[in-house]
Design an enzyme around this catalytic site. Structure first.
Site, PDB file in Angstrom:
ATOM      1  N   GLN A   4      32.723  -3.910  55.941  1.00  0.00           N
ATOM      2  CA  GLN A   4      33.018  -5.269  56.388  1.00  0.00           C
ATOM      3  C   GLN A   4      32.429  -6.307  55.433  1.00  0.00           C
ATOM      4  O   GLN A   4      33.027  -7.352  55.180  1.00  0.00           O
ATOM      5  CB  GLN A   4      32.475  -5.487  57.803  1.00  0.00           C
ATOM      6  N   GLU A  22      35.081   3.017  55.132  1.00  0.00           N
ATOM      7  CA  GLU A  22      35.134   3.908  53.983  1.00  0.00           C
ATOM      8  C   GLU A  22      34.156   5.087  54.112  1.00  0.00           C
ATOM      9  O   GLU A  22      34.240   6.035  53.346  1.00  0.00           O
ATOM     10  CB  GLU A  22      34.845   3.150  52.697  1.00  0.00           C
TER      11      GLU A  22
END
Length: 219
Positions: free
Chosen positions: A147, A107
């Protein structure tokens, strides 16, 4: 050396997938035409000509690819886990699905994250189809991610929907934002883990999950 991050939620609520990445309503999203125009702007910004032959159809292709790569925003993990089975002949021990391959996107830089997820749970009277667990991994992977958040979201969705006695998730991945740019360390992988219920509260259950995962890899 692999980077290791362990993510232990303080409670099952901390792993609630609804607290991360709530999809925007369709009414608030740009049109396909606006998305393609944005791609043309980026092509000009990097120094190329969107009108040259090789790039004329690129904005359309990118928009189409993005709809596929980020379809997770339009999918509900609870729905994927909706059908369960109670006829399990009394089985209530660990179910482990390992090496679930996935592709996601960071992101922060919107470049790929490539890895595998290992998911285990302790049934409490019902089980879910094995492919459904892999589907949940894909749903969260097909969103812009970190993650750490993705690991907690997978565990939270299974815990909330299936209500097992515990969920264990380990994700290992290579981040292209680390391999392709910045320090450019190819082959470096990051490990994250989330444990809920019995896996969080009982070190023996957690150790059993890790042992089964290692033994399966040796085979």
């Amino acid at each position: 050396m692999d980077a290791v991050i362990r993510n232990f939620p303080r409670s099952d609520k901390d792993a609630d997938p609804a607290t991360h990445h709530a999809p925007l309503p369709h009414a608030e999203r740009p049109s396909r035409e606006e998305a393609e125009a944005a791609v043309r702007t980026l092509l000009r910004w990097v120094g190329d000509d969107p009108q040259r032959e090789g790039l004329v159809d690129t904005p359309e292709r990118v928009a189409k690819a993005y709809r596929e790569m980020f379809e997770g925003y339009d999918l509900d993990p609870a729905e994927a886990l909706g059908r369960t089975f109670e006829e399990v002949a009394g089985y209530d021990d660990l179910v482990l699905i390992r090496d679930i391959a996935f592709h996601s996107h960071c992101e922060h830089h919107m470049v790929p994250i490539i890895g595998k997820a290992h998911v285990g749970y302790l049934p409490d009277g019902r089980v879910v189809g094995l492919s459904k667990v892999a589907r949940v991994v894909d749903i969260f992977a097909r969103r812009l991610q970190t993650q750490e958040a993705m690991t907690a979201q997978i565990a939270g969705a299974i815990q909330e929907t299936l209500a097992p006695r515990g969920v264990a998730v380990i994700v290992e991945a290579e981040h292209m934002c680390m391999s392709m740019r910045g320090i450019r360390k190819r082959g470096s992988t990051t490990l994250t883990s989330t444990f809920t219920g019995a896996f969080r509260d009982d070190p023996q259950e957690q150790a059993r999950f890790m042992t089964m995962l290692r033994e399966a890899r040796r085979d």
